[in-house]
Motif scaffolding. Structure first.
Motif, PDB file in Angstrom:
ATOM      1  N   TYR A   1       0.868  -0.669   0.019  1.00 42.89           N
ATOM      2  CA  TYR A   1       0.027  -0.148  -0.400  1.00 42.89           C
ATOM      3  C   TYR A   1       1.033   1.049  -0.197  1.00 42.89           C
ATOM      4  O   TYR A   1       1.967   1.493   0.763  1.00 42.89           O
ATOM      5  CB  TYR A   1      -1.289  -0.355   0.907  1.00 42.89           C
ATOM      6  N   SER A   2       0.530   2.372  -1.107  1.00 41.36           N
ATOM      7  CA  SER A   2       1.360   3.640  -1.172  1.00 41.36           C
ATOM      8  C   SER A   2       0.732   4.411  -1.074  1.00 41.36           C
ATOM      9  O   SER A   2      -0.786   4.387  -1.673  1.00 41.36           O
ATOM     10  CB  SER A   2       3.382   3.472  -2.151  1.00 41.36           C
ATOM     11  N   ARG A   3       1.076   5.614  -0.576  1.00 46.55           N
ATOM     12  CA  ARG A   3      -0.024   6.687  -1.276  1.00 46.55           C
ATOM     13  C   ARG A   3       0.496   8.197  -1.071  1.00 46.55           C
ATOM     14  O   ARG A   3       1.857   8.293  -0.446  1.00 46.55           O
ATOM     15  CB  ARG A   3      -0.790   7.306   0.163  1.00 46.55           C
ATOM     16  N   LYS A   4       0.128   8.674  -1.991  1.00 45.75           N
ATOM     17  CA  LYS A   4       1.503  10.289  -2.404  1.00 45.75           C
ATOM     18  C   LYS A   4       0.760  11.066  -2.057  1.00 45.75           C
ATOM     19  O   LYS A   4      -0.955  11.760  -1.792  1.00 45.75           O
ATOM     20  CB  LYS A   4       1.533  10.790  -3.465  1.00 45.75           C
ATOM     21  N   PHE A   5       1.354  12.441  -0.797  1.00 49.37           N
ATOM     22  CA  PHE A   5       0.969  13.211  -0.426  1.00 49.37           C
ATOM     23  C   PHE A   5       1.470  14.653  -1.217  1.00 49.37           C
ATOM     24  O   PHE A   5       2.322  14.724  -1.479  1.00 49.37           O
ATOM     25  CB  PHE A   5       0.773  13.693   1.797  1.00 49.37           C
TER      26      PHE A   5
ATOM     27  N   GLU B   1       5.736  10.529  -0.468  1.00 46.23           N
ATOM     28  CA  GLU B   1       5.113   9.190  -1.136  1.00 46.23           C
ATOM     29  C   GLU B   1       5.499   8.281   0.398  1.00 46.23           C
ATOM     30  O   GLU B   1       6.633   8.535   0.564  1.00 46.23           O
ATOM     31  CB  GLU B   1       5.743   8.496  -2.564  1.00 46.23           C
TER      32      GLU B   1
ATOM     33  N   LYS C   1      -2.443   0.068   5.603  1.00 47.58           N
ATOM     34  CA  LYS C   1      -2.982   1.821   5.218  1.00 47.58           C
ATOM     35  C   LYS C   1      -2.914   2.199   6.498  1.00 47.58           C
ATOM     36  O   LYS C   1      -2.614   3.911   6.860  1.00 47.58           O
ATOM     37  CB  LYS C   1      -4.334   1.363   4.650  1.00 47.58           C
TER      38      LYS C   1
ATOM     39  N   LYS D   1      -1.083   5.708   7.058  1.00 52.46           N
ATOM     40  CA  LYS D   1      -1.548   7.085   7.575  1.00 52.46           C
ATOM     41  C   LYS D   1      -0.830   7.815   8.972  1.00 52.46           C
ATOM     42  O   LYS D   1      -0.153   8.882   9.187  1.00 52.46           O
ATOM     43  CB  LYS D   1      -2.531   6.722   8.358  1.00 52.46           C
TER      44      LYS D   1
END
Length: 89
Positions: A10-14, A23, A50, A54
């Protein structure tokens, strides 16, 4: 059928504003004994990954929000001073 290992990434770019971003990602693996357990394990790993992303992102986002609000308040002070100077002109 026997599944040995399942993995989740799981990865997310802010977007931090000001042409900056960060990221963050997390990959987790688990050994499973039975195919029936695999779906539940994958779902569990997804929520764990996740939550880890966070948790890692919160200090960066909070620090960035402080910097943004600080910059906005400085701009407001400068703008208000400029208006006062024009009024006194």
């Amino acid at each position: 059928m026997k599944i040995g290992t399942v993995s989740v990434s799981y990865s997310r770019k802010f977007n931090l504003g000001n042409y900056e971003s960060i990221e963050l990602g997390c990959s987790l693996w688990a050994q499973v004994e039975d195919e029936e357990d695999a779906d539940g394990v994958v779902q569990f790993l997804y929520y764990q990954a996740k939550a880890a992303v966070k948790e890692a992102a919160m200090p960066v986002i909070k620090a960035n929000e402080f910097q943004i609000s600080k910059a906005k308040s400085q701009r407001k002070v400068v703008t208000d001073e400029g208006v006062a100077e024009i009024d006194n002109f």
